[in-house]
Write an enzyme that holds these catalytic residues in place. Structure first.
Site, PDB file in Angstrom:
ATOM      1  N   GLU A 147      49.851  48.958  77.082  1.00  0.00           N
ATOM      2  CA  GLU A 147      48.673  49.830  77.125  1.00  0.00           C
ATOM      3  C   GLU A 147      47.392  49.010  77.104  1.00  0.00           C
ATOM      4  O   GLU A 147      47.159  48.206  76.201  1.00  0.00           O
ATOM      5  CB  GLU A 147      48.677  50.826  75.961  1.00  0.00           C
ATOM      6  CG  GLU A 147      47.500  51.801  76.058  1.00  0.00           C
ATOM      7  CD  GLU A 147      47.570  52.962  75.082  1.00  0.00           C
ATOM      8  OE1 GLU A 147      48.402  52.940  74.163  1.00  0.00           O
ATOM      9  OE2 GLU A 147      46.753  53.901  75.262  1.00  0.00           O
ATOM     10  N   GLU A 241      46.738  62.702  74.663  1.00  0.00           N
ATOM     11  CA  GLU A 241      46.626  62.043  73.364  1.00  0.00           C
ATOM     12  C   GLU A 241      45.317  62.479  72.715  1.00  0.00           C
ATOM     13  O   GLU A 241      44.258  62.421  73.345  1.00  0.00           O
ATOM     14  CB  GLU A 241      46.632  60.520  73.565  1.00  0.00           C
ATOM     15  CG  GLU A 241      46.799  59.747  72.283  1.00  0.00           C
ATOM     16  CD  GLU A 241      46.981  58.257  72.539  1.00  0.00           C
ATOM     17  OE1 GLU A 241      47.925  57.683  72.004  1.00  0.00           O
ATOM     18  OE2 GLU A 241      46.170  57.672  73.283  1.00  0.00           O
TER      19      GLU A 241
HETATM   20 MN    MN Z   1      46.464  55.776  74.358  1.00  0.00          MN
END
Ligand code: MN
Length: 297
Positions: A147, A241
């Site tokens: 990420e 998220e």
């Molecule tokens: Mn994230």
């Protein structure tokens, strides 16, 4: 077709049986395809229970985690790197037992503000760990997403281009770029250019607002973001998220600086996010000519 998912912290800050049941039942009821399970503490995870509940609710799963200063595989201290690799191996084993396809997040450094740039020796340590993890993950049929996060959460990879370059340096086939609109909004010149730069290496996507609350209530240009996703032909998982002080995981919330209460009603937030993502994807597909219409006769 993209699978749409949601991070479990929209509902719960822990993963006791009752937490697992609560998050899975709500995500399934609202209509999500999968849930993203946090694996910050893989040893405390009851993987068999989680897997049975996923089957019961007909829900898919992905998993994610971020490392800490004590488990930072980009450290120059070999004991710290070893602890980090051991934790990642435990997370991979838990992910395998749960039956996930994607293990993502900040698995290459601590998820924290660094007070200096990444150093080559630390970077080489991280690369060695990820290389070995990718080999083990391949044996379990799991892909790994690195990420890309903003400068306040790592000093290793802050842009899509840097992440792609790191992945090419490591060279494993099951390593992918994991992008997050919240971080991209801070670091990238252009959402579309960043997405295009990943090409076929884009393997996981987080959708988050500029303040990580309700989609559409912040400053991110989601029309541009979703068109970018469609234009680069991305058909992988997309997970919403969001974080609020209403739901607290003591480890994750403090690390991410979740001090504000941006929402209280998890179900309402989740329902709204699913509608928003579906609508944005449909509009983007229509705008980019990716949508095919079937005429009934
Ligand atoms: Mn994230």
């Amino acid at each position: 077709m993209n699978q749409l998912g949601i991070h479990a912290q929209v509902w719960v800050g822990d993963w006791q049986h009752a937490d697992c049941e609560r998050a899975l039942s709500a995500a399934a009821r609202i209509g999500y395809d999968f849930i993203e399970v946090p694996l910050l503490d893989p040893q405390r995870m009851d993987a068999a229970f989680t897997r049975a509940k996923l089957d019961e609710y007909g829900l898919g799963a992905t998993a994610s985690l971020g490392l800490t200063a004590e488990t930072d595989v980009s450290s120059e201290d070999m004991e710290t790197v070893k602890r980090g690799e051991a934790l990642l191996n435990q997370a991979l084993a838990a992910a395998h037992d749960i039956g996930v396809t994607h293990l993502c997040g900040v698995i290459y450094s601590a998820l924290q503000k660094y007070m200096r740039p990444a150093c080559e020796r630390g970077l080489e340590n991280a690369i060695g760990v990820i290389e070995r993890l990718a080999t083990r993950a391949e044996d379990c049929g799991i892909v790994l997403g690195l990420e890309t996060v903003n400068r306040y959460e790592t000093n290793v990879i802050n842009t899509a281009v840097d992440t792609r370059a790191l992945i090419e340096r490591i060279g494993a086939d099951n390593l992918f770029v994991h992008l997050d609109s919240y971080h991209m909004n801070i670091e990238e010149n252009s959402m579309a250019d960043a997405l295009a730069a990943c090409g076929s290496r884009l393997g996981y996507v987080h959708v988050g607002e500029s303040h990580r609350g309700y989609l559409g209530s912040g400053s991110i240009d989601f029309e541009n973001f979703f068109r970018g996703l469609v234009r680069c032909g991305y058909d992988g998982p997309i997970a919403f998220e969001s974080f609020s002080s209403a739901v607290v995981d003591p480890k994750l919330s403090s690390m991410l600086g979740v001090w504000r209460n941006l929402w209280d009603d998890s179900d309402d937030l989740a329902r709204h996010a699913l509608t928003h993502m579906r609508t944005q994807l449909e509009s983007a597909r229509a705008a980019c000519g990716a949508r095919t219409h079937t005429r009934s006769v």
